[in-house]
Design an enzyme around this catalytic site. Structure first.
Site, PDB file in Angstrom:
ATOM      1  N   HIS A 184      -0.197  12.414  -4.827  1.00  0.00           N
ATOM      2  CA  HIS A 184      -0.738  12.361  -3.459  1.00  0.00           C
ATOM      3  C   HIS A 184       0.401  12.113  -2.456  1.00  0.00           C
ATOM      4  O   HIS A 184       0.554  12.844  -1.476  1.00  0.00           O
ATOM      5  CB  HIS A 184      -1.791  11.243  -3.376  1.00  0.00           C
ATOM      6  CG  HIS A 184      -2.293  10.989  -1.995  1.00  0.00           C
ATOM      7  ND1 HIS A 184      -3.473  11.532  -1.525  1.00  0.00           N
ATOM      8  CD2 HIS A 184      -1.785  10.281  -0.962  1.00  0.00           C
ATOM      9  CE1 HIS A 184      -3.656  11.153  -0.273  1.00  0.00           C
ATOM     10  NE2 HIS A 184      -2.647  10.393   0.098  1.00  0.00           N
ATOM     11  N   GLU A 185       1.202  11.097  -2.723  1.00  0.00           N
ATOM     12  CA  GLU A 185       2.284  10.746  -1.793  1.00  0.00           C
ATOM     13  C   GLU A 185       3.329  11.867  -1.728  1.00  0.00           C
ATOM     14  O   GLU A 185       3.863  12.160  -0.661  1.00  0.00           O
ATOM     15  CB  GLU A 185       2.953   9.428  -2.205  1.00  0.00           C
ATOM     16  CG  GLU A 185       2.038   8.211  -2.122  1.00  0.00           C
ATOM     17  CD  GLU A 185       1.406   8.006  -0.765  1.00  0.00           C
ATOM     18  OE1 GLU A 185       2.069   8.258   0.255  1.00  0.00           O
ATOM     19  OE2 GLU A 185       0.225   7.621  -0.711  1.00  0.00           O
ATOM     20  N   GLU A 206      -3.598  14.601   3.994  1.00  0.00           N
ATOM     21  CA  GLU A 206      -4.106  13.843   2.850  1.00  0.00           C
ATOM     22  C   GLU A 206      -4.580  14.754   1.716  1.00  0.00           C
ATOM     23  O   GLU A 206      -4.900  14.263   0.634  1.00  0.00           O
ATOM     24  CB  GLU A 206      -5.253  12.927   3.292  1.00  0.00           C
ATOM     25  CG  GLU A 206      -4.882  11.944   4.388  1.00  0.00           C
ATOM     26  CD  GLU A 206      -3.740  11.005   3.988  1.00  0.00           C
ATOM     27  OE1 GLU A 206      -3.492  10.848   2.787  1.00  0.00           O
ATOM     28  OE2 GLU A 206      -3.080  10.466   4.905  1.00  0.00           O
ATOM     29  N   HIS A 251       0.862  -1.186   0.000  1.00  0.00           N
ATOM     30  CA  HIS A 251       0.000   0.000   0.000  1.00  0.00           C
ATOM     31  C   HIS A 251       0.900   1.238   0.000  1.00  0.00           C
ATOM     32  O   HIS A 251       1.811   1.343   0.825  1.00  0.00           O
ATOM     33  CB  HIS A 251      -0.906  -0.020   1.237  1.00  0.00           C
ATOM     34  CG  HIS A 251      -1.954   1.036   1.193  1.00  0.00           C
ATOM     35  ND1 HIS A 251      -3.138   0.861   0.531  1.00  0.00           N
ATOM     36  CD2 HIS A 251      -1.974   2.289   1.695  1.00  0.00           C
ATOM     37  CE1 HIS A 251      -3.854   1.965   0.628  1.00  0.00           C
ATOM     38  NE2 HIS A 251      -3.168   2.850   1.332  1.00  0.00           N
ATOM     39  N   ALA A 252       0.643   2.172  -0.914  1.00  0.00           N
ATOM     40  CA  ALA A 252       1.533   3.330  -1.049  1.00  0.00           C
ATOM     41  C   ALA A 252       1.606   4.130   0.254  1.00  0.00           C
ATOM     42  O   ALA A 252       0.575   4.433   0.856  1.00  0.00           O
ATOM     43  CB  ALA A 252       1.032   4.233  -2.168  1.00  0.00           C
ATOM     44  N   HIS A 299      -6.565  -0.015   5.873  1.00  0.00           N
ATOM     45  CA  HIS A 299      -6.594   0.889   7.021  1.00  0.00           C
ATOM     46  C   HIS A 299      -7.218   0.272   8.278  1.00  0.00           C
ATOM     47  O   HIS A 299      -7.052   0.823   9.359  1.00  0.00           O
ATOM     48  CB  HIS A 299      -7.318   2.185   6.635  1.00  0.00           C
ATOM     49  CG  HIS A 299      -6.653   2.881   5.473  1.00  0.00           C
ATOM     50  ND1 HIS A 299      -6.714   2.385   4.192  1.00  0.00           N
ATOM     51  CD2 HIS A 299      -5.890   4.003   5.410  1.00  0.00           C
ATOM     52  CE1 HIS A 299      -6.033   3.176   3.368  1.00  0.00           C
ATOM     53  NE2 HIS A 299      -5.520   4.168   4.079  1.00  0.00           N
ATOM     54  N   HIS A 346       2.561  14.408   0.802  1.00  0.00           N
ATOM     55  CA  HIS A 346       3.022  14.095   2.169  1.00  0.00           C
ATOM     56  C   HIS A 346       4.493  14.479   2.320  1.00  0.00           C
ATOM     57  O   HIS A 346       4.898  15.083   3.313  1.00  0.00           O
ATOM     58  CB  HIS A 346       2.894  12.601   2.448  1.00  0.00           C
ATOM     59  CG  HIS A 346       1.484  12.097   2.584  1.00  0.00           C
ATOM     60  ND1 HIS A 346       0.589  12.624   3.479  1.00  0.00           N
ATOM     61  CD2 HIS A 346       0.818  11.101   1.951  1.00  0.00           C
ATOM     62  CE1 HIS A 346      -0.566  11.959   3.381  1.00  0.00           C
ATOM     63  NE2 HIS A 346      -0.459  11.038   2.460  1.00  0.00           N
ATOM     64  N   TYR A 393      -9.386  11.077   5.061  1.00  0.00           N
ATOM     65  CA  TYR A 393      -9.590  11.233   3.621  1.00  0.00           C
ATOM     66  C   TYR A 393     -10.894  11.961   3.315  1.00  0.00           C
ATOM     67  O   TYR A 393     -11.025  12.585   2.270  1.00  0.00           O
ATOM     68  CB  TYR A 393      -9.575   9.870   2.918  1.00  0.00           C
ATOM     69  CG  TYR A 393      -8.272   9.149   3.136  1.00  0.00           C
ATOM     70  CD1 TYR A 393      -7.118   9.525   2.461  1.00  0.00           C
ATOM     71  CD2 TYR A 393      -8.176   8.098   4.048  1.00  0.00           C
ATOM     72  CE1 TYR A 393      -5.914   8.887   2.677  1.00  0.00           C
ATOM     73  CE2 TYR A 393      -6.970   7.447   4.274  1.00  0.00           C
ATOM     74  CZ  TYR A 393      -5.844   7.847   3.584  1.00  0.00           C
ATOM     75  OH  TYR A 393      -4.652   7.224   3.808  1.00  0.00           O
TER      76      TYR A 393
HETATM   77  O1  X8Z Z   1      -4.258   5.246   1.590  1.00  0.00           O
HETATM   78  C1  X8Z Z   1      -4.207   6.114   0.743  1.00  0.00           C
HETATM   79  C2  X8Z Z   1      -2.861   6.626   0.225  1.00  0.00           C
HETATM   80  C3  X8Z Z   1      -1.819   6.566   1.277  1.00  0.00           C
HETATM   81  S1  X8Z Z   1      -2.038   7.780   2.464  1.00  0.00           S
HETATM   82  C4  X8Z Z   1      -2.404   5.770  -0.941  1.00  0.00           C
HETATM   83  N1  X8Z Z   1      -5.350   6.580   0.176  1.00  0.00           N
HETATM   84  C5  X8Z Z   1      -6.662   6.097   0.586  1.00  0.00           C
HETATM   85  C6  X8Z Z   1      -6.920   4.686   0.092  1.00  0.00           C
HETATM   86  O2  X8Z Z   1      -6.116   4.149  -0.681  1.00  0.00           O
HETATM   87  O3  X8Z Z   1      -7.930   4.102   0.476  1.00  0.00           O
HETATM   88  C7  X8Z Z   1      -5.450   7.652  -0.823  1.00  0.00           C
HETATM   89  C8  X8Z Z   1      -6.893   7.693  -1.185  1.00  0.00           C
HETATM   90  C9  X8Z Z   1      -7.630   7.061  -0.030  1.00  0.00           C
HETATM   91 ZN    ZN Z   2      -1.960   9.791   1.963  1.00  0.00          ZN
END
Ligand code: X8Z
Ligand code: ZN
Length: 690
Positions: free
Chosen positions: A434-435, A462, A404-405, A565, A438, A575
């Site tokens: 997005h990254e 975010e 996961h990024a 998450h 951060h 988010y």
């Molecule tokens: O988890 C993330 C990022 C890392 S902070 C890739 N996001 C959420 C997801 O993937 O569910 C960005 C969009 C929402």
């Molecule tokens: Zn993020």
């Protein structure tokens, strides 16, 4: 009486003296150490009642501070603000050193999950850090910080003293580490077999598909049954995460209670320094909901027509919720994979950024370089050599690693990295920006005291990269990059296609985000017992998102664990808040960059790009540099001029699309919304045990 400003200057002066007499290189003064936020134009303190309560009188401070059974400290009222400042300075160095070591160990184990040594090394550092936090708590607790005049110093103390795991007894702390380690491990290493159309059993060696592979497969297939298979197989693969979750919830609640919060829901929400955060989020959802319902009704009709030829067994109804796999995403979080099914004007040139990137020979590195270039164009620092040397931007073949990024701040003020198993797709192009958001936030507040080096609130973090991604997504910018043909226009039918594609990434996730976090809030607040975890999950998903599971689920399944998450306990409401902020930032920065004018139809908001605008970049950077040293309302005001969340910019952005959808759905006499608990869907698992 001396004004607050003068006192502040005195504190800064004394602080400067303290720094000057300290010759230790590592204690060099840094520009923004504890510098409080002064409004950029008025240079005055903001007058804020709540987030900056006035200092207490010494008689109002409790004599003892207690946390758990082992932390019990007598407050020393004779300690001065200057001494407190010195303490903060000393602790910062030690704190950063240990966090740095711990984060390096976390990185090592996250990128090589099969290594037992790395796991042990990481947990040793987690324990060291807990011990250090306890020590820091004890050393900070003796100060009568509530009486100090300097609000920034009070914020730093509050950050040390309120809300940490260190109050837990050792044994429980260890148990917590073990459970969370196990949950993350199961999530990152769970694999499934590929779909086999011909019914031949795949060999064991083929059964190595991880979450990101499954996401890709699901988004690519147009076979109804294959989509269903992938959806179900992933949901079944993570079931065991549910074994640890009830105990995990109990321990989180213990932490919350030890920190004087009624439960873990309140404890998590307190990071926002906002009253009634959950009600506020629901109120905003209510503003966005009409747009979501129109998108839902439109997509349901198009999907029904699309899958008519295939046996969808009446699962896509005229007025019910949508089975998730047809959205070609495990969670219905993004619907961009069904854009070609939904496209309003298919006769116009196709928008397919991923295909264009492939055609132009894009590599993962090139995608990151584009991102770096954009941030530089608005005056942000170039990414350092360490970033390029240390980041992992592609999956390492044969390695068990979390994919996961994520963006990492190693807390030594110079090491920042990204770990991402990047694929050459439009979505990953967005995720890179997005990254990088951060990373730039980390870089902007790196000089701050560690306790104040964070987002203004967790949602801000975010929102930064997505704000930039909005500019990148504009027709003009994509054309500049050669990723969109010159035939595209920014108005009329072209704009409807473009706005729909945008909404499939940036609007449809709002009810998903809210239902995930509402589920966790309900669980943490003890409203939902473990036997009802899964049922509650689907009730919320149905209610907010209008989706149904793609296969029968049981109370013994644990479907919340399908999303990163939950097992990794990463907050998700961030988010949602970020979404609102992103549109607010985008609108305001576009006005600063003179790329958006509400009265000029040739400059629509959805086609604004702030590329190259140093003015917008400066405004953005001014906000980021504050970190968490001031309440988030102060930060928001710098960019937007307002002090509250506001759903208007989202609604403005999509206004042409919304009006088009209303007409289109009316034309087909489409039902807008979905029946609650549609009779065709089996919800019996909610009521009875298996
Ligand atoms: O988890 C993330 C990022 C890392 S902070 C890739 N996001 C959420 C997801 O993937 O569910 C960005 C969009 C929402
Ligand atoms: Zn993020």
């Amino acid at each position: 009486m001396m004004g607050e400003y003068n006192l502040l200057m005195l504190a800064v002066f004394l602080f400067a003296v303290l720094i000057c007499v300290n010759s230790d290189v590592d204690h060099q003064p840094v520009n923004f150490y504890l510098e409080p936020y002064l409004h950029p134009t008025t240079k005055q303190w903001k007058q804020l009642e709540k987030p900056y309560p006035t200092p207490r009188k010494p008689s109002q401070v409790k004599k003892f501070r207690v946390m758990g059974d082992h932390l019990n400290i007598t407050v020393d009222l004779s300690l001065t603000e200057t001494e407190a400042l010195k303490f903060l300075q000393d602790i910062d160095h030690e704190d950063r050193e240990l966090i740095h070591k711990k984060t390096v160990a976390a990185w090592d184990q996250d990128t090589d999950m099969a290594s037992k040594e790395k796991r042990i090394a990481y947990f040793e550092l987690v324990e060291k850090r807990t011990a250090f936090n306890r020590e820091m708590w004890k050393r900070a607790a003796i100060y009568p910080w509530e009486t100090f005049r300097n609000r920034t110093i009070r914020r730093a103390f509050k950050s040390i003293l309120v809300g940490g795991n260190e109050a837990l007894p050792d044994k429980t702390q260890q148990e917590l580490n073990e459970i969370s380690g196990k949950m993350s491990y199961i999530y990152s290493t769970a694999t499934i077999c590929p779909y086999n159309k011909d019914g031949v059993q795949p060999s064991k060696e083929d059964c190595t598909l991880t979450q990101s592979d499954i996401e890709a497969k699901l988004s690519e297939t147009d076979d109804y049954k294959e989509g269903k298979y992938y959806w179900k197989a992933w949901h079944d693969a993570v079931r065991d995460i549910g074994k640890g979750y009830p105990r995990f919830v109990e321990i989180l609640n213990e932490v919350a209670i030890l920190n004087d919060y009624p439960d873990a829901q309140e404890y998590y929400m307190s990071q926002y320094e906002t009253d009634f955060l959950n009600l506020r989020a629901h109120e905003i959802m209510g503003r966005i909901f009409p747009l979501y319902e129109q998108l839902h009704a439109y997509a349901r009709r198009k999907l029904r027509e699309h899958f008519e030829g295939q046996e969808h067994e009446g699962e896509i109804t005229v007025d019910g919720a949508i089975p998730l796999h047809v959205l070609k995403n495990l969670y219905g979080q993004r619907w961009d994979a069904i854009y070609d099914i939904l496209v309003p004007y298919p006769e116009l040139p196709r928008i397919d950024i991923g295909a264009e990137m492939e055609r132009l020979g894009y590599t993962q590195k090139k995608m990151f370089e584009d991102g770096d270039q954009f941030y530089q164009s608005i005056g942000f620092d170039k990414l350092r050599k360490e970033f390029w040397d240390d980041s992992i931007i592609e999956r390492i073949p044969g390695r068990e690693m979390a994919c996961h990024a994520t963006a990492w701040d190693l807390s030594d003020r110079k090491s920042f990295r990204i770990r991402m198993c990047t694929q050459i797709t439009m979505n990953d192009y967005r995720t890179i920006h997005h990254e990088l958001g951060h990373i730039h936030y980390y870089m902007q507040y790196a000089d701050r005291h560690k306790q104040l080096a964070a987002g203004a609130n967790p949602g801000f973090h975010e929102a930064i990269g997505d704000t930039i991604a909005f500019s990148v997504n504009s027709v003009s910018h994509l054309q500049k990059l050669g990723l969109l043909s010159k035939e595209h226009k920014n108005h009329g039918k072209h704009a409807i296609n473009q706005l729909l594609l945008h909404a499939l990434s940036f609007v449809v996730d709002t009810p998903w985000v809210l239902s995930l976090e509402q589920w966790r809030w309900d669980v943490l607040a003890g409203k939902i017992l473990p036997k009802d975890y899964n049922c509650h999950w689907w009730k919320l998903r149905h209610h907010f998102q209008g989706v149904t599971p793609s296969a029968k689920r049981k109370p013994t399944d644990f479907d919340p664990a399908t999303k990163y998450h939950i097992p990794n306990d990463a907050q998700y409401i961030n988010y949602f808040i970020a979404k609102i902020l992103t549109f607010q930032f985008h609108e305001a920065l576009c006005i600063t960059a003179k790329q958006y004018d509400p009265d000029d139809p040739s400059k629509p908001l959805h086609d604004c790009s702030i590329y190259g605008s140093k003015e917008a970049g400066k405004q953005f950077a001014d906000m980021l540099r504050i970190g968490s040293s001031a309440p988030w309302q102060d930060a928001l005001e710098i960019v937007t001029g307002v002090r509250d969340l506001n759903a208007e910019p989202i609604l403005d952005y999509y206004k042409p699309l919304y009006e088009w959808l209303v007409k289109e759905n009316a034309k087909y006499n489409e039902t807008v919304g979905w029946q609650n608990l549609h009779p065709d869907v089996d919800y019996s698992f909610c009521e009875k045990e298996d």
